[in-house]
Write an enzyme that holds these catalytic residues in place. Structure first.
Site, PDB file in Angstrom:
ATOM      1  N   ASN A   1       2.110  -5.181  -3.201  1.00 35.07           N
ATOM      2  CA  ASN A   1       0.701  -5.481  -2.911  1.00 35.07           C
ATOM      3  C   ASN A   1      -0.058  -4.192  -2.616  1.00 35.07           C
ATOM      4  O   ASN A   1       0.426  -3.333  -1.860  1.00 35.07           O
ATOM      5  CB  ASN A   1       0.666  -6.397  -1.674  1.00 35.07           C
ATOM      6  CG  ASN A   1      -0.698  -7.013  -1.413  1.00 35.07           C
ATOM      7  OD1 ASN A   1      -1.292  -7.610  -2.307  1.00 35.07           O
ATOM      8  ND2 ASN A   1      -1.192  -6.877  -0.185  1.00 35.07           N
TER       9      ASN A   1
ATOM     10  N   GLU B   1      -6.296 -10.620  -1.295  1.00 39.16           N
ATOM     11  CA  GLU B   1      -7.110 -10.400  -0.088  1.00 39.16           C
ATOM     12  C   GLU B   1      -8.591 -10.312  -0.459  1.00 39.16           C
ATOM     13  O   GLU B   1      -9.338  -9.496   0.077  1.00 39.16           O
ATOM     14  CB  GLU B   1      -6.679  -9.107   0.617  1.00 39.16           C
ATOM     15  CG  GLU B   1      -5.213  -9.067   0.988  1.00 39.16           C
ATOM     16  CD  GLU B   1      -4.796  -7.786   1.693  1.00 39.16           C
ATOM     17  OE1 GLU B   1      -5.674  -7.035   2.173  1.00 39.16           O
ATOM     18  OE2 GLU B   1      -3.581  -7.524   1.755  1.00 39.16           O
TER      19      GLU B   1
ATOM     20  N   GLU C   1       0.800  -1.237   0.000  1.00 39.38           N
ATOM     21  CA  GLU C   1       0.000   0.000   0.000  1.00 39.38           C
ATOM     22  C   GLU C   1       0.831   1.285   0.000  1.00 39.38           C
ATOM     23  O   GLU C   1       0.591   2.193   0.792  1.00 39.38           O
ATOM     24  CB  GLU C   1      -0.950  -0.006   1.197  1.00 39.38           C
ATOM     25  CG  GLU C   1      -1.862  -1.203   1.213  1.00 39.38           C
ATOM     26  CD  GLU C   1      -2.787  -1.259   2.438  1.00 39.38           C
ATOM     27  OE1 GLU C   1      -2.694  -0.383   3.303  1.00 39.38           O
ATOM     28  OE2 GLU C   1      -3.599  -2.197   2.499  1.00 39.38           O
TER      29      GLU C   1
ATOM     30  N   ASP D   1     -12.344 -10.096  -0.945  1.00 43.83           N
ATOM     31  CA  ASP D   1     -13.657 -10.181  -0.303  1.00 43.83           C
ATOM     32  C   ASP D   1     -14.585  -9.221  -1.032  1.00 43.83           C
ATOM     33  O   ASP D   1     -14.157  -8.206  -1.578  1.00 43.83           O
ATOM     34  CB  ASP D   1     -13.619  -9.934   1.219  1.00 43.83           C
ATOM     35  CG  ASP D   1     -12.920  -8.660   1.651  1.00 43.83           C
ATOM     36  OD1 ASP D   1     -12.737  -7.750   0.805  1.00 43.83           O
ATOM     37  OD2 ASP D   1     -12.566  -8.545   2.831  1.00 43.83           O
TER      38      ASP D   1
ATOM     39  N   HIS E   1     -10.526  -5.844  -2.357  1.00 41.88           N
ATOM     40  CA  HIS E   1     -11.610  -5.659  -1.374  1.00 41.88           C
ATOM     41  C   HIS E   1     -12.719  -4.869  -2.073  1.00 41.88           C
ATOM     42  O   HIS E   1     -12.545  -3.685  -2.370  1.00 41.88           O
ATOM     43  CB  HIS E   1     -11.115  -4.867  -0.162  1.00 41.88           C
ATOM     44  CG  HIS E   1     -10.048  -5.568   0.617  1.00 41.88           C
ATOM     45  ND1 HIS E   1     -10.294  -6.728   1.315  1.00 41.88           N
ATOM     46  CD2 HIS E   1      -8.740  -5.276   0.823  1.00 41.88           C
ATOM     47  CE1 HIS E   1      -9.181  -7.121   1.920  1.00 41.88           C
ATOM     48  NE2 HIS E   1      -8.223  -6.262   1.629  1.00 41.88           N
TER      49      HIS E   1
HETATM   50  O1  G3I Z   1      -5.994  -8.653  18.921  1.00 42.75           O
HETATM   51  C1  G3I Z   1      -6.495  -7.405  19.434  1.00 42.75           C
HETATM   52  C2  G3I Z   1      -7.373  -7.654  20.634  1.00 42.75           C
HETATM   53  O2  G3I Z   1      -6.593  -8.217  21.675  1.00 42.75           O
HETATM   54  C3  G3I Z   1      -7.989  -6.319  21.077  1.00 42.75           C
HETATM   55  O3  G3I Z   1      -8.891  -6.574  22.094  1.00 42.75           O
HETATM   56  C4  G3I Z   1      -8.718  -5.689  19.900  1.00 42.75           C
HETATM   57  C5  G3I Z   1      -9.269  -4.321  20.276  1.00 42.75           C
HETATM   58  O4  G3I Z   1      -9.242  -3.427  19.204  1.00 42.75           O
HETATM   59  O5  G3I Z   1      -7.820  -5.508  18.817  1.00 42.75           O
HETATM   60  C6  G3I Z   1      -7.291  -6.731  18.346  1.00 42.75           C
HETATM   61  O6  G3I Z   1      -6.427  -6.466  17.262  1.00 42.75           O
HETATM   62  C7  G3I Z   1      -7.045  -6.124  16.037  1.00 42.75           C
HETATM   63  C8  G3I Z   1      -6.568  -7.092  14.974  1.00 42.75           C
HETATM   64  O7  G3I Z   1      -7.082  -6.727  13.712  1.00 42.75           O
HETATM   65  C9  G3I Z   1      -6.979  -8.530  15.266  1.00 42.75           C
HETATM   66  O8  G3I Z   1      -8.369  -8.632  15.240  1.00 42.75           O
HETATM   67  C10 G3I Z   1      -6.657  -4.704  15.661  1.00 42.75           C
HETATM   68  O9  G3I Z   1      -7.211  -3.795  16.579  1.00 42.75           O
HETATM   69  C11 G3I Z   1      -7.125  -4.388  14.267  1.00 42.75           C
HETATM   70  O10 G3I Z   1      -6.588  -3.146  13.868  1.00 42.75           O
HETATM   71  C12 G3I Z   1      -6.652  -5.441  13.281  1.00 42.75           C
HETATM   72  O11 G3I Z   1      -7.224  -5.165  12.033  1.00 42.75           O
HETATM   73  C13 G3I Z   1      -6.559  -5.740  10.931  1.00 42.75           C
HETATM   74  C14 G3I Z   1      -6.227  -4.673   9.912  1.00 42.75           C
HETATM   75  O12 G3I Z   1      -5.615  -5.265   8.784  1.00 42.75           O
HETATM   76  C15 G3I Z   1      -5.274  -3.640  10.495  1.00 42.75           C
HETATM   77  O13 G3I Z   1      -4.794  -2.780   9.533  1.00 42.75           O
HETATM   78  C16 G3I Z   1      -7.483  -6.779  10.294  1.00 42.75           C
HETATM   79  O14 G3I Z   1      -7.651  -7.883  11.196  1.00 42.75           O
HETATM   80  C17 G3I Z   1      -6.880  -7.294   9.006  1.00 42.75           C
HETATM   81  O15 G3I Z   1      -7.825  -8.065   8.316  1.00 42.75           O
HETATM   82  C18 G3I Z   1      -6.510  -6.119   8.107  1.00 42.75           C
HETATM   83  O16 G3I Z   1      -5.897  -6.624   6.943  1.00 42.75           O
HETATM   84  C19 G3I Z   1      -5.553  -5.654   5.961  1.00 42.75           C
HETATM   85  C20 G3I Z   1      -4.315  -6.124   5.251  1.00 42.75           C
HETATM   86  O17 G3I Z   1      -3.287  -6.369   6.182  1.00 42.75           O
HETATM   87  C21 G3I Z   1      -3.865  -5.131   4.219  1.00 42.75           C
HETATM   88  N1  G3I Z   1      -4.920  -4.816   3.291  1.00 42.75           N
HETATM   89  C22 G3I Z   1      -6.181  -4.413   3.902  1.00 42.75           C
HETATM   90  C23 G3I Z   1      -6.650  -5.455   4.895  1.00 42.75           C
HETATM   91  C24 G3I Z   1      -7.991  -5.120   5.450  1.00 42.75           C
HETATM   92  O18 G3I Z   1      -7.963  -3.926   6.183  1.00 42.75           O
END
Ligand code: G3I
Length: 448
Positions: A201, A267, A159, A269, A238
């Site tokens: 990516n 990725e 990105e 969806d 996405h």
């Molecule tokens: O694990 C913690 C948990 O302990 C806590 O209670 C909770 C509270 O906010 O957060 C949890 O972590 C989160 C994590 O996902 C696991 O669920 C983070 O806050 C959250 O920011 C994180 O989001 C991820 C996101 O990237 C962050 O940028 C998504 O799961 C993940 O699917 C997403 O993936 C990205 C790719 O890497 C890049 N392209 C876009 C894609 C979708 O946004």
């Protein structure tokens, strides 16, 4: 990624309407597979999913993931904040858990991601300039080295381009270290893991006419012309109603592939439901099938409830783990492809020559033989001794189903063959029934 601006695509159509020639190319086979991974593998591609480490204890989740997918991406566990929470203190436990689950189940792994403006650990967020550049390169080197030999393809940089009409790089602390930060990251990754495919990516790069797509295209073109080591481009894909699958998706994938890189949908969806969602998923598969260098598709999660945007129900299984119409459309479309005699577009993690690290007095070198839909042949040449013992270890679900010019015994798992000379010289061969895993076997040699 909630900050991501979902710019409306100019075109609302899906890619269902492919050219007649393409449609003919992918019709007319009765060889229907019953899972996404198996169908893709029979046709020389993969079908993958993102896996969240926290869900590996959920048996419904792992059952579906294990059954349907043959390429795995860690959803968060290999990102910068996860792998280097404090500067120079690396933490690979969560990533290893996913890699071990994947490889233990005969699946390959996409690495995500080595350099990104987002999900940086706090210490990195506060850095700028040459110290940040050094820290970034150190991170790329250390993480890629840790996973050397285990990664099919790395999202080296994620990105790095801005949304909108500018075609500019995204402003970030990494970008402010100098415009060459991306190529520096790719060079460091190549040095650390020469066998991994190295990908750029990004998202909102699906519509060929968008400025961001064009800007990434020009960067890849420039990298290829100057010998910067880039092997592939990942299209996150996405989609939702404000950002639908563009009707020129096939054109985008083909134009990038024509630069001499693989393209991968990394990725995927698509928010929605029913036949509308299914049609869009089908269109994506068609577009990939129509591009020889589109090596595979990864969906960003297993069930709708596992998605980073669960309320949009964007995946192939519902929250109860049942197959949706979109699943049926994807599998049916995959099954329209002609089974091929695929050769892995890059060798698996264990490549030749492989020498017994203990210095066993001989060297066993692997070379590739013939390949078929369901199996491939390998040949091993031993040098340094004619009194050798070679072990050949295959990954799950592979099985060695035939041998020649060797006296072979097996361990209880059936994964490790021990070979000794049978009077036919120092070169022997075998057939591996691959079950969708094209990884080459690991060899080790010692003298008797
Ligand atoms: O694990 C913690 C948990 O302990 C806590 O209670 C909770 C509270 O906010 O957060 C949890 O972590 C989160 C994590 O996902 C696991 O669920 C983070 O806050 C959250 O920011 C994180 O989001 C991820 C996101 O990237 C962050 O940028 C998504 O799961 C993940 O699917 C997403 O993936 C990205 C790719 O890497 C890049 N392209 C876009 C894609 C979708 O946004």
């Amino acid at each position: 990624m909630n900050r991501k601006s979902w710019r409306a695509a100019a075109v609302t159509g899906v890619v269902v309407a492919m050219t007649a020639a393409t449609a003919i190319l992918w019709q007319g086979t009765s060889n229907a597979a019953s899972t996404l991974g198996a169908s893709a593998a029979e046709r020389g591609r993969y079908f993958g999913t993102a896996i969240a480490g926290s869900r590996l204890s959920d048996s419904q989740y792992t059952t579906i993931a294990n059954r349907e997918f043959n390429m795995i991406t860690a959803e968060n566990e290999m990102k910068l904040d996860a792998t280097e929470p404090n500067q120079n203190q690396f933490s690979f436990g969560s990533g290893d858990q996913i890699v071990n689950w994947a490889t233990g189940n005969g699946k390959r792994v996409r690495g995500h991601t080595l350099a990104w403006h987002s999900q940086q650990p706090g210490w990195m967020q506060r850095m700028e300039g040459s110290s940040l550049r050094q820290a970034m390169l150190n991170h790329v080197t250390r993480v890629a080295t840790n996973y050397r030999g285990k990664i099919y393809a790395w999202d080296v940089v994620n990105e790095a381009f801005a949304d909108g009409a500018s075609g500019a790089r995204r402003d970030s602390n990494l970008q402010r270290t100098g415009n060459d930060w991306i190529e520096a990251a790719f060079r460091a990754a190549r040095s650390a893991d020469p066998n991994a495919k190295l990908c750029y990516n990004d998202y909102n790069t699906d519509n060929w006419s968008h400025a961001k797509t064009q800007a990434v295209y020009r960067m890849v073109q420039d990298f290829k012309s100057r010998g910067v080591p880039i092997d592939c481009v990942g299209f996150q894909a996405h989609f939702n109603s404000g950002n639908p699958v563009p009707s020129n998706y096939h054109t985008t994938l083909q134009n990038f592939a024509d630069l001499g890189v693989d393209v991968q949908i990394t990725e995927l969806d698509i928010e929605g439901s029913g036949s509308s969602q299914a049609d869009q998923y089908r269109g994506i598969v068609q577009a990939c099938q129509a591009v020889a260098r589109c090596t595979g598709i990864t969906v960003w999660g297993v069930r709708d409830s596992d998605s980073w945007r669960a309320s949009g129900t964007p995946l192939l299984f519902n929250g109860s783990g049942q197959k949706k119409a979109a699943y049926d459309a994807v599998l049916a479309q995959l099954n329209t492809g002609q089974p091929t005699n695929p050769s892995p577009s890059s060798p698996g993690p264990s490549t030749s020559p492989t020498t017994d690290p203990g210095g066993g007095g001989c060297t066993a070198t692997y070379s590739e033989g013939q390949k078929w839909n369901d199996r491939f042949n390998g040949q091993v040449t031993v040098t340094g001794s004619s009194n050798w013992i070679v072990t050949v270890t295959v990954g799950s679900p592979q099985r060695i189903t035939a041998t020649w010019n060797v006296s072979a015994t097996w361990d209880s798992s059936g994964n490790v063959m021990t070979g000794r000379p049978n009077g036919n010289g120092d070169t022997f061969g075998f057939t591996i029934q691959h079950g969708g895993n094209w990884t080459w076997p690991t060899l080790s040699c010692r003298t008797a």
